[in-house]
Design a protein around this motif. Structure first.
Motif, PDB file in Angstrom:
ATOM      1  N   LYS A 174       0.829  -1.205   0.000  1.00  0.00           N
ATOM      2  CA  LYS A 174       0.000   0.000   0.000  1.00  0.00           C
ATOM      3  C   LYS A 174       0.864   1.257   0.000  1.00  0.00           C
ATOM      4  CE  LYS A 174      -4.021   1.942   2.411  1.00  0.00           C
ATOM      5  NZ  LYS A 174      -4.985   1.721   3.533  1.00  0.00           N
ATOM      6  N   LYS A 175       1.904   1.262   0.831  1.00  0.00           N
ATOM      7  CA  LYS A 175       2.778   2.430   0.915  1.00  0.00           C
ATOM      8  C   LYS A 175       3.599   2.603  -0.359  1.00  0.00           C
ATOM      9  CE  LYS A 175       3.038   2.324   5.959  1.00  0.00           C
ATOM     10  NZ  LYS A 175       2.349   3.606   6.171  1.00  0.00           N
ATOM     11  N   ILE A 176       4.046   1.496  -0.964  1.00  0.00           N
ATOM     12  CA  ILE A 176       4.793   1.586  -2.219  1.00  0.00           C
ATOM     13  C   ILE A 176       3.890   2.134  -3.320  1.00  0.00           C
ATOM     14  CG2 ILE A 176       5.991   0.249  -4.001  1.00  0.00           C
ATOM     15  CD1 ILE A 176       6.899  -1.645  -1.730  1.00  0.00           C
ATOM     16  N   SER A 177       2.631   1.714  -3.310  1.00  0.00           N
ATOM     17  CA  SER A 177       1.676   2.227  -4.290  1.00  0.00           C
ATOM     18  C   SER A 177       1.500   3.735  -4.137  1.00  0.00           C
ATOM     19  CB  SER A 177       0.331   1.522  -4.122  1.00  0.00           C
ATOM     20  OG  SER A 177      -0.646   2.070  -4.969  1.00  0.00           O
ATOM     21  N   ARG A 178       1.469   4.219  -2.893  1.00  0.00           N
ATOM     22  CA  ARG A 178       1.342   5.654  -2.667  1.00  0.00           C
ATOM     23  C   ARG A 178       2.556   6.416  -3.180  1.00  0.00           C
ATOM     24  NH1 ARG A 178      -0.956   5.447   3.575  1.00  0.00           N
ATOM     25  NH2 ARG A 178      -3.132   4.933   3.045  1.00  0.00           N
ATOM     26  N   VAL A 179       3.746   5.830  -3.013  1.00  0.00           N
ATOM     27  CA  VAL A 179       4.957   6.463  -3.537  1.00  0.00           C
ATOM     28  C   VAL A 179       4.865   6.569  -5.060  1.00  0.00           C
ATOM     29  CG1 VAL A 179       7.458   6.244  -3.808  1.00  0.00           C
ATOM     30  CG2 VAL A 179       6.396   5.710  -1.605  1.00  0.00           C
ATOM     31  N   ALA A 180       4.409   5.495  -5.699  1.00  0.00           N
ATOM     32  CA  ALA A 180       4.255   5.516  -7.164  1.00  0.00           C
ATOM     33  C   ALA A 180       3.263   6.588  -7.593  1.00  0.00           C
ATOM     34  CB  ALA A 180       3.807   4.139  -7.659  1.00  0.00           C
ATOM     35  N   ASP A 181       2.203   6.780  -6.813  1.00  0.00           N
ATOM     36  CA  ASP A 181       1.224   7.818  -7.134  1.00  0.00           C
ATOM     37  C   ASP A 181       1.836   9.214  -7.005  1.00  0.00           C
ATOM     38  OD1 ASP A 181      -0.667   5.885  -7.606  1.00  0.00           O
ATOM     39  OD2 ASP A 181      -1.647   6.074  -5.645  1.00  0.00           O
ATOM     40  N   MET A 182       2.698   9.398  -6.004  1.00  0.00           N
ATOM     41  CA  MET A 182       3.370  10.690  -5.842  1.00  0.00           C
ATOM     42  C   MET A 182       4.256  10.995  -7.041  1.00  0.00           C
ATOM     43  SD  MET A 182       4.444  10.450  -1.815  1.00  0.00           S
ATOM     44  CE  MET A 182       5.323  12.019  -1.836  1.00  0.00           C
ATOM     45  N   ILE A 183       4.925   9.970  -7.540  1.00  0.00           N
ATOM     46  CA  ILE A 183       5.780  10.154  -8.712  1.00  0.00           C
ATOM     47  C   ILE A 183       4.932  10.435  -9.946  1.00  0.00           C
ATOM     48  CG2 ILE A 183       7.444   8.997 -10.231  1.00  0.00           C
ATOM     49  CD1 ILE A 183       8.370   7.447  -7.690  1.00  0.00           C
ATOM     50  N   ARG A 184       3.799   9.745 -10.046  1.00  0.00           N
ATOM     51  CA  ARG A 184       2.902   9.967 -11.186  1.00  0.00           C
ATOM     52  C   ARG A 184       2.391  11.406 -11.201  1.00  0.00           C
ATOM     53  NH1 ARG A 184      -2.924   6.996 -12.354  1.00  0.00           N
ATOM     54  NH2 ARG A 184      -3.222   7.789 -14.469  1.00  0.00           N
ATOM     55  N   ALA A 185       2.155  11.966  -9.999  1.00  0.00           N
ATOM     56  CA  ALA A 185       1.659  13.343  -9.906  1.00  0.00           C
ATOM     57  C   ALA A 185       2.671  14.346 -10.467  1.00  0.00           C
ATOM     58  CB  ALA A 185       1.332  13.681  -8.452  1.00  0.00           C
ATOM     59  N   ARG A 186       3.922  13.907 -10.550  1.00  0.00           N
ATOM     60  CA  ARG A 186       4.973  14.770 -11.119  1.00  0.00           C
ATOM     61  C   ARG A 186       5.403  14.258 -12.495  1.00  0.00           C
ATOM     62  NH1 ARG A 186       9.180  15.300  -6.213  1.00  0.00           N
ATOM     63  NH2 ARG A 186      10.499  16.022  -7.940  1.00  0.00           N
ATOM     64  N   ARG A 187       4.452  13.616 -13.184  1.00  0.00           N
ATOM     65  CA  ARG A 187       4.727  13.045 -14.509  1.00  0.00           C
ATOM     66  C   ARG A 187       5.226  14.143 -15.453  1.00  0.00           C
ATOM     67  NH1 ARG A 187      -0.198  10.083 -17.332  1.00  0.00           N
ATOM     68  NH2 ARG A 187       0.173   8.627 -15.608  1.00  0.00           N
ATOM     69  N   GLY A 188       6.206  13.774 -16.228  1.00  0.00           N
ATOM     70  CA  GLY A 188       6.790  14.731 -17.168  1.00  0.00           C
ATOM     71  C   GLY A 188       7.968  15.461 -16.582  1.00  0.00           C
ATOM     72  N   LYS A 189       8.079  15.448 -15.259  1.00  0.00           N
ATOM     73  CA  LYS A 189       9.200  16.130 -14.600  1.00  0.00           C
ATOM     74  C   LYS A 189      10.227  15.129 -14.065  1.00  0.00           C
ATOM     75  CE  LYS A 189       6.553  20.204 -13.173  1.00  0.00           C
ATOM     76  NZ  LYS A 189       6.084  21.017 -12.014  1.00  0.00           N
ATOM     77  N   VAL A 190       9.762  14.082 -13.380  1.00  0.00           N
ATOM     78  CA  VAL A 190      10.678  13.121 -12.762  1.00  0.00           C
ATOM     79  C   VAL A 190      11.291  12.210 -13.812  1.00  0.00           C
ATOM     80  CG1 VAL A 190      10.880  11.198 -11.151  1.00  0.00           C
ATOM     81  CG2 VAL A 190       9.455  13.162 -10.554  1.00  0.00           C
ATOM     82  N   LYS A 191      12.606  12.260 -13.918  1.00  0.00           N
ATOM     83  CA  LYS A 191      13.344  11.404 -14.851  1.00  0.00           C
ATOM     84  C   LYS A 191      14.166  10.343 -14.119  1.00  0.00           C
ATOM     85  CE  LYS A 191      12.040  13.902 -18.375  1.00  0.00           C
ATOM     86  NZ  LYS A 191      11.034  13.372 -19.332  1.00  0.00           N
ATOM     87  N   VAL A 192      14.556  10.667 -12.885  1.00  0.00           N
ATOM     88  CA  VAL A 192      15.430   9.778 -12.110  1.00  0.00           C
ATOM     89  C   VAL A 192      14.858   9.615 -10.708  1.00  0.00           C
ATOM     90  CG1 VAL A 192      17.734   9.448 -11.133  1.00  0.00           C
ATOM     91  CG2 VAL A 192      17.481  10.457 -13.407  1.00  0.00           C
ATOM     92  N   ILE A 193      14.754   8.368 -10.259  1.00  0.00           N
ATOM     93  CA  ILE A 193      14.345   8.064  -8.892  1.00  0.00           C
ATOM     94  C   ILE A 193      15.560   7.519  -8.154  1.00  0.00           C
ATOM     95  CG2 ILE A 193      12.847   6.655  -7.443  1.00  0.00           C
ATOM     96  CD1 ILE A 193      10.913   6.518  -9.866  1.00  0.00           C
ATOM     97  N   LEU A 194      15.925   8.175  -7.069  1.00  0.00           N
ATOM     98  CA  LEU A 194      17.075   7.754  -6.275  1.00  0.00           C
ATOM     99  C   LEU A 194      16.585   7.069  -5.003  1.00  0.00           C
ATOM    100  CD1 LEU A 194      19.255  10.991  -6.553  1.00  0.00           C
ATOM    101  CD2 LEU A 194      19.610   8.833  -7.762  1.00  0.00           C
ATOM    102  N   ILE A 195      17.061   5.862  -4.770  1.00  0.00           N
ATOM    103  CA  ILE A 195      16.696   5.113  -3.570  1.00  0.00           C
ATOM    104  C   ILE A 195      17.965   4.901  -2.747  1.00  0.00           C
ATOM    105  CG2 ILE A 195      15.703   2.989  -2.659  1.00  0.00           C
ATOM    106  CD1 ILE A 195      14.328   2.624  -5.395  1.00  0.00           C
ATOM    107  N   ALA A 196      17.989   5.502  -1.569  1.00  0.00           N
ATOM    108  CA  ALA A 196      19.180   5.411  -0.725  1.00  0.00           C
ATOM    109  C   ALA A 196      18.803   4.886   0.645  1.00  0.00           C
ATOM    110  CB  ALA A 196      19.850   6.773  -0.592  1.00  0.00           C
ATOM    111  N   GLY A 197      19.770   4.319   1.308  1.00  0.00           N
ATOM    112  CA  GLY A 197      19.553   3.824   2.657  1.00  0.00           C
ATOM    113  C   GLY A 197      20.758   3.040   3.107  1.00  0.00           C
ATOM    114  N   PRO A 198      20.831   2.728   4.380  1.00  0.00           N
ATOM    115  CA  PRO A 198      21.987   1.989   4.900  1.00  0.00           C
ATOM    116  C   PRO A 198      22.028   0.556   4.398  1.00  0.00           C
ATOM    117  CG  PRO A 198      20.307   2.237   6.579  1.00  0.00           C
ATOM    118  CD  PRO A 198      19.867   3.060   5.421  1.00  0.00           C
ATOM    119  N   SER A 199      23.107  -0.116   4.714  1.00  0.00           N
ATOM    120  CA  SER A 199      23.314  -1.491   4.268  1.00  0.00           C
ATOM    121  C   SER A 199      22.168  -2.399   4.703  1.00  0.00           C
ATOM    122  CB  SER A 199      24.628  -2.025   4.846  1.00  0.00           C
ATOM    123  OG  SER A 199      24.806  -3.387   4.541  1.00  0.00           O
TER     124      SER A 199
END
Length: 510
Positions: A274-299
């Motif tokens: 559910k939370k991953i789906s919400r993240v995808a929706d946030m990216i969709r809301a910025r369609r046409g602008k977002v070209k790169v998704i950066l995923i960072a975090g510890p080991s």
């Protein structure tokens, strides 16, 4: 050797020491270190953690522990919580102390009910802690029948501990005693309150922040780090756990015993999706602008798995994701920079071939086809196998790695075309109100299993690198994490139980 003496081998000095049979480690440390024994908090006896009240009756190998080690840091943190609990019991006997999580270089705690808990009340607790520490009160350990310990804690209002102990299946339980206050801790404590002189207690986000000393400079407090986004993420998962009836391990064990394990697993996975789906929706809301998704975090925070699951949700939204791992851009092992100890530093961003990465990124953003490198953790070498990558017209590039939020990675791209995600495995469940599970321990278990299965490393190899890993996270991840657009917790309430079967045989080889 006389019959009333015993010889131990001290790992710290690499020398044998003969002491009176039955001597406590508190007495032995003064013999071994007559001039500087006050900083010793505990010991490894034949590689098992023991407190300094432990008595020696047979030859043993002993390594004394200070705050500079991870084990020593854990001993210090547990002991400080006991002092805090003692102070609360003295000042506010009707209040419940809940230690929720590590945050901002300290431990976040609450007094419940919160009515009347203001800055003045917190200052009173801090001063009472100072008084207890200054009195250098002895902290004792009692071995108690578990049934009696359960009754004792239930009478004291610590029903979370009663629930935990009732599901442990142990005949006896170690109970720590400070004056007339008793508590249970998952691990050893210091021998007396004077060992935890360095601390602070300040109001923080509706509760209290218990400040800890710096391992590298034990006489100084760790600087407070602002982590508001991470704090609110942790708080949200705590609330979710309460809704599910999963605040502590005792709750978890009870629900599993009642046959609800499958439901716990399904709910955890559904929440993630559910939370991953919400993240995808946030990216969709910025369609046409977002070209790169950066995923960072510890080991071992689950970056790769999260990237794959996010890709599916992006496709549901009509985007075409292309995954690219920063691990592909590691230098060959012999070209990897070294740390101050002369060991390979795999955690620094300079272990990556940033020039090649940036060149590939520019070409991919222009829609060009690029042959990407690969890296073998078994051989320590980078290679190419002909695999090529192209970002389609409606595509978006997903890049994951511990340095994903470092501005050096995308210096040539405007901020509006980048969507930043921080991910970590944050434990949403506690052992009990006074014993929290450090997220670094959770990730260490994950990494031990992963390194063994996919990288050919033993548990010993992983453990030896862990100090460097944690140090690298503080240098290369923490400074950038608050810049993320979204925080995601990959931790699951049931995962340590699920990982146990794979982890225990590996740990038993150590």
């Amino acid at each position: 050797m006389q019959e009333n003496t015993v010889t131990i081998f001290c790992e710290n000095t690499r020398a044998h020491v003969t002491v009176t049979t039955g001597s406590s480690l508190k007495e032995v440390k003064k013999i071994v270190f007559p001039d500087n024994h006050e900083d010793i908090l505990g010991a490894l006896v034949n590689n098992e953690i023991q407190d300094l009240h432990y008595e020696v009756y047979k030859p043993k190998s002993v390594q004394f522990i200070t705050l500079s080690s991870l084990d020593g840091y854990s001993i210090y943190a547990r002991s400080l919580i006991f002092v805090l609990y003692r102070a609360v019991k003295m000042l506010f006997p009707r209040k419940r102390l809940v230690v929720e999580h590590f945050i901002s270089n300290g431990m976040f705690c609450r007094l419940l009910p919160a009515t009347g808990v203001d800055a003045g009340a917190i200052e009173r607790v801090r001063l009472k802690m100072r008084e207890i520490v200054g009195a250098n009160v002895e902290i004792l350990r009692e071995e108690t029948l578990t049934g009696e310990a359960i009754r004792l804690f239930n009478r004291a209002g610590l029903r979370d501990k009663g629930a935990l102990l009732s599901t442990r299946g142990k005949t006896y339980t170690s109970v720590y005693v400070l004056d007339d206050t008793r508590d249970y801790f998952y691990g050893t404590l210091v021998p007396c309150t004077g060992c935890v002189k360095v601390f602070d207690l300040v109001p923080h986000e509706g509760g209290m922040l218990l400040g800890m000393p710096d391992r590298a400079n034990p006489g100084e407090l760790l600087p407070r780090v602002e982590q508001r986004k991470l704090f609110h993420l942790l708080g949200g998962y705590k609330k979710q756990g309460k809704k599910m009836g999963l605040s502590c391990i005792g709750d978890f064990n009870r629900l599993v015993g009642e046959g609800h394990a499958g439901e716990i697993i399904k709910i955890g996975e559904a929440l993630h999706e559910k939370k991953i789906s919400r993240v995808a929706d946030m990216i969709r809301a910025r369609r046409g602008k977002v070209k790169v998704i950066l995923i960072a975090g510890p080991s071992s925070s689950g970056k790769t798995t999260f990237g794959k699951r996010l890709a599916v949700q992006l496709m549901v939204n009509g985007a075409w994701p292309v995954n690219l791992s920063l691990d592909n851009y590691f230098f060959n092992r012999e070209d990897t920079p070294c740390d101050e100890n002369g060991e390979y530093d795999f955690e620094t961003i300079d272990a990556l071939d940033i020039a090649t990465f940036n060149d590939d990124l520019r070409r991919l953003s222009r829609g060009e086809e690029v042959e990407i490198p690969k890296f073998s953790f078994e051989t320590g070498c980078r290679y190419r196998d002909g695999e090529k990558l192209r970002v389609p017209a409606r595509g978006v590039l997903i890049i994951e790695g511990i340095h994903g939020l470092n501005p050096r990675l995308t210096a040539g791209l405007p901020r509006e075309c980048i969507f930043k995600i921080f991910i970590s495995a944050l434990t949403s469940i506690s052992i009990d109100d006074h014993n929290i599970i450090n997220p670094t321990d959770n990730r260490l278990i994950r990494r031990i299993i992963r390194d063994h299965k996919y990288r050919g490393y033993s548990a010993v190899d992983t453990l030896r690198r862990w100090e460097s890993v944690l140090s690298g996270e503080q240098k290369h991840i923490v400074p950038y994490q608050e810049e993320a657009d979204v925080f995601f917790n990959s931790g699951l309430a049931y995962e340590l139980g699920a990982l146990k079967q794979a982890a225990v045989p590996l740990l038993e080889e150590v």
